[in-house]
Motif scaffolding. Sequence first.
Motif, PDB file in Angstrom:
ATOM      1  N   ARG A  94      -8.549  10.962  -2.113  1.00 52.22           N
ATOM      2  CA  ARG A  94      -8.718  10.093  -0.946  1.00 52.22           C
ATOM      3  C   ARG A  94      -7.411  10.017  -0.150  1.00 52.22           C
ATOM      4  N   THR A  95      -6.290   9.924  -0.856  1.00 50.92           N
ATOM      5  CA  THR A  95      -4.979   9.864  -0.204  1.00 50.92           C
ATOM      6  C   THR A  95      -4.741  11.102   0.658  1.00 50.92           C
ATOM      7  N   THR A 112      -6.445  -2.045  -2.247  1.00 45.20           N
ATOM      8  CA  THR A 112      -5.694  -1.267  -1.247  1.00 45.20           C
ATOM      9  C   THR A 112      -6.637  -0.653  -0.227  1.00 45.20           C
ATOM     10  N   SER A 113      -7.656   0.022  -0.719  1.00 45.42           N
ATOM     11  CA  SER A 113      -8.598   0.695   0.178  1.00 45.42           C
ATOM     12  C   SER A 113      -9.438  -0.302   0.970  1.00 45.42           C
ATOM     13  N   LYS A 151      -6.985  11.081   3.785  1.00 47.15           N
ATOM     14  CA  LYS A 151      -6.472  10.182   4.823  1.00 47.15           C
ATOM     15  C   LYS A 151      -5.240  10.774   5.507  1.00 47.15           C
ATOM     16  N   TYR A 178       0.363   4.699  -2.204  1.00 48.09           N
ATOM     17  CA  TYR A 178       0.097   6.009  -1.609  1.00 48.09           C
ATOM     18  C   TYR A 178       1.264   6.981  -1.762  1.00 48.09           C
ATOM     19  N   ASN A 215       0.818  -1.205   0.000  1.00 54.55           N
ATOM     20  CA  ASN A 215       0.000   0.000   0.000  1.00 54.55           C
ATOM     21  C   ASN A 215       0.854   1.257   0.000  1.00 54.55           C
ATOM     22  N   ILE A 243     -14.105   4.975  -3.634  1.00 57.32           N
ATOM     23  CA  ILE A 243     -12.694   4.710  -3.912  1.00 57.32           C
ATOM     24  C   ILE A 243     -12.295   5.155  -5.315  1.00 57.32           C
ATOM     25  N   PHE A 258      -8.673   8.789  -6.289  1.00 60.06           N
ATOM     26  CA  PHE A 258      -7.814   8.153  -5.291  1.00 60.06           C
ATOM     27  C   PHE A 258      -6.778   9.127  -4.749  1.00 60.06           C
ATOM     28  N   GLU A 284      -7.482  -1.796   3.859  1.00 59.34           N
ATOM     29  CA  GLU A 284      -7.335  -0.836   4.960  1.00 59.34           C
ATOM     30  C   GLU A 284      -8.615  -0.747   5.772  1.00 59.34           C
ATOM     31  N   GLN A 285      -9.741  -0.694   5.076  1.00 55.62           N
ATOM     32  CA  GLN A 285     -11.022  -0.581   5.776  1.00 55.62           C
ATOM     33  C   GLN A 285     -11.340  -1.856   6.561  1.00 55.62           C
TER      34      GLN A 285
END
Length: 349
Positions: A95-96, A159-160, A99, A37, A33, A279, A92, A163-164
Amino acid sequence: MLNCAVEYIGGGAFNIGFLKTIEGYLATKNEENRNIYAPRIYSFVSFLQEEKNVTDKNYKEYLSAIKIDVIIESLENYIRCNQIKKKSVAFFYARTVKKYFCYLNDNGIENENLLKAFAYTNSKSYDKRIRKYIENNQTLKMVEKKDAVDFEEIKLLITSIDEQIEECINVTEIITCTESRYNPYNNLVYLLGLKLMIFTGIDYAGIRKLEADCFDSKKNKLTINTYTIRLPDNLGEQLSEYELVKSKRGINGNSFFVLYNEQMMPKETYQFSYLIEGIIGRGDTSGIRKYVITEMIRQGINQSFIMKLTNVGLTIFEDCQNTVNMEHHVDANRYIDSKMRGMRVFDYL
């Protein structure tokens, strides 16, 4: 016009204090991951240093007051400098960055207004502002719902999702939660179901119908539509964790995937759509299934086996087959002609 942010090489282009926040953020990811990222978050912080003069002296103050407009500006820079064409990649990136700010908040650099925007669901929300910008960006193309996603999008999804899943499993409330909203147990059910779809291509109805004893944790195998297949190690471990949680909650039933109230997953696919859209920006499941089925065809798996395993209809299968044919420049007429000439009876006739 904005300059493209400098490429990160060995940390030399970054301020030490600022760099530590990036390293700390990436340290929360596993190795695979981190590789996904890292280029996105380094692009963001490089943009801030190159275009907004963020330094070791002011980065805490700046990050605690940064607004969505600046993040959108950085996204524009990322799209232009990397010649991004797909909206899913832009989603994404956003989203990165989101986070990253959640990580900063947990580590003493709080941006109250930005966190509120993350939580909003109206037009002022972070997600809505980002979506509006991406949808209006003429350089980006949204894949049509009828088209398959590609491998890069599959990697972003996995990847997402991973993590979730980890977040759900590590929340104490997963054993005790009894509310339908913000329920880590229910979230785990949907995330694992979606991951099975990504692996097997099975449709949502097939996931709902998986029987309680379909998973053999000792052999790491799953039975779907009479076929028993070995699972990837990580997915097998996640399903084992799910069964353990389900056991601790005392949940029983004939179905493998059961919600907190011991009910089956609903017939509607909106939960899957919500997860996917969050995502990569598109909420359909057909693109995922088409990707998997196309991969199966590339591997030479028999059509009847694919159709029985995945519950796919002939129209979608043929669409996937045509994709593979075009990749190999296969003309249907020439293909059939050459194969028939190879039949043993040909020479006798």
